[in-house]
Design an enzyme around this catalytic site. Structure first.
Site, PDB file in Angstrom:
ATOM      1  N   HIS A 105       0.613  -0.995  -0.129  1.00  0.00           N
ATOM      2  CA  HIS A 105      -0.225  -0.029   0.141  1.00  0.00           C
ATOM      3  C   HIS A 105       0.801   1.374   0.010  1.00  0.00           C
ATOM      4  CE1 HIS A 105      -3.148   2.675   0.637  1.00  0.00           C
ATOM      5  NE2 HIS A 105      -2.639   3.420   1.838  1.00  0.00           N
ATOM      6  N   ASP A 141      -7.003  -2.433   4.339  1.00  0.00           N
ATOM      7  CA  ASP A 141      -4.797  -1.435   4.799  1.00  0.00           C
ATOM      8  C   ASP A 141      -5.208  -1.767   6.331  1.00  0.00           C
ATOM      9  OD1 ASP A 141      -5.437  -1.573   2.050  1.00  0.00           O
ATOM     10  OD2 ASP A 141      -6.473   0.574   1.935  1.00  0.00           O
ATOM     11  N   GLU A 170       8.663   0.985  -2.766  1.00  0.00           N
ATOM     12  CA  GLU A 170       8.182   0.393  -2.626  1.00  0.00           C
ATOM     13  C   GLU A 170       8.514  -1.540  -3.466  1.00  0.00           C
ATOM     14  OE1 GLU A 170       4.243   0.027  -4.759  1.00  0.00           O
ATOM     15  OE2 GLU A 170       4.364   2.448  -4.168  1.00  0.00           O
TER      16      GLU A 170
HETATM   17  C1  GRF Z   1       1.319   1.124  -6.243  1.00  0.00           C
HETATM   18  O1  GRF Z   1       1.303   2.204  -6.643  1.00  0.00           O
HETATM   19  C2  GRF Z   1       1.036  -0.079  -5.148  1.00  0.00           C
HETATM   20  O2  GRF Z   1       1.380   0.683  -3.567  1.00  0.00           O
HETATM   21  C3  GRF Z   1      -0.556  -0.080  -5.387  1.00  0.00           C
HETATM   22  O3  GRF Z   1      -1.178   0.249  -6.560  1.00  0.00           O
HETATM   23  C4  GRF Z   1       0.536   0.862  -7.049  1.00  0.00           C
HETATM   24  C5  GRF Z   1       0.166  -0.528  -8.231  1.00  0.00           C
HETATM   25  O4  GRF Z   1       1.646  -0.228  -8.977  1.00  0.00           O
HETATM   26  N1  GRF Z   1      -1.457  -0.622  -4.053  1.00  0.00           N
HETATM   27  P1  GRF Z   1       1.860  -0.612  -9.705  1.00  0.00           P
HETATM   28  O5  GRF Z   1       0.947  -1.578 -11.058  1.00  0.00           O
HETATM   29  O6  GRF Z   1       3.595  -2.308  -8.744  1.00  0.00           O
HETATM   30  O7  GRF Z   1       2.941  -0.053 -10.803  1.00  0.00           O
END
Ligand code: GRF
Length: 212
Positions: A105, A141, A170
């Site tokens: 998230h 979440d 991420e």
């Molecule tokens: C990411 O920011 C994730 O945290 C959110 O949706 C976005 C997905 O990006 N849940 P991707 O498809 O992985 O590029």
């Protein structure tokens, strides 16, 4: 924990980060509720099993989740990794895979659950923002946190510039959480209790974009 099914809806950059990190995770399939998802195409190009399951072809949320669960069962994965999967899952689905679903998230939960997290972080004036990998529980979440990565919010940031900085984090913390799971250093729990074994699990949990 050794194998996973990854659920996506779009671009799939987190899927890509998970695969390219070469953690040893066996990705048995990539499922997308959006047939046109770029991440699905990418997965197929890598030789991964990529399957579309269009939610619009199902009568309601429960019917889609049942079809999704049946598809996942066919791959018998240890865990289900949500990577930009833009669907709210039913309680029945979450109960069926209790403590086996993980999500990423784009905020430092419990701040900013839900959508448009970067715009809301900017509007709130927070100075630190980030991303969270957590176990999925019925409340959106809100499940037990496995790892978080923090970034500064800089003067002049826009939603796009902040999103880009968070996305880089991420791409590091999701593979890190998977490594810890594979090594048995953390164990999933749905009740808020996470078992951590060995040193370094907690102390590594705050990462900045510049960390090696
Ligand atoms: C990411 O920011 C994730 O945290 C959110 O949706 C976005 C997905 O990006 N849940 P991707 O498809 O992985 O590029």
């Amino acid at each position: 924990m050794r194998s996973a099914v990854v659920l996506i809806s779009g671009r799939g950059s987190n899927l890509r980060a998970l695969v390219e990190a070469r953690t040893g995770l066996e990705v048995r399939a990539v499922l997308s509720n959006q047939p046109e998802a770029a991440g699905l195409q990418w997965a197929r190009e890598q030789g991964l099993e990529g399957r579309a399951l269009d939610h619009r072809a199902h009568g309601d949320r429960s019917a889609f989740d049942e079809a999704l669960a049946a598809a996942i069962d066919g791959y018998a994965p240890d865990v289900i990794l949500l990577a930009g999967f833009m669907r709210i899952l039913t309680d029945a689905f979450i109960a069926r895979f209790a403590a086996r679903i993980v999500n990423i998230h784009p905020s430092l939960l419990p701040a900013f659950p839900g959508l448009r997290t970067h715009a809301r972080a900017l509007a709130a004036g927070v100075k630190v923002h980030g991303a969270t990998v957590h176990v999925v529980t019925p409340e959106l979440d809100s499940g037990p946190i496995l790892i978080q990565g923090a970034v500064p919010v800089l003067a002049g940031d826009t939603e796009a510039s902040l999103a880009e900085r968070v996305l880089a984090v991420e791409h590091r913390i999701y593979p890190q959480a998977v490594r810890w799971l594979l090594e048995g250093r953390i164990a999933l729990a749905s009740d808020g209790v996470l078992q951590a074994r060995g040193s370094g699990v907690g102390s590594d949990s705050m990462l900045s974009p510049r960390d090696p």
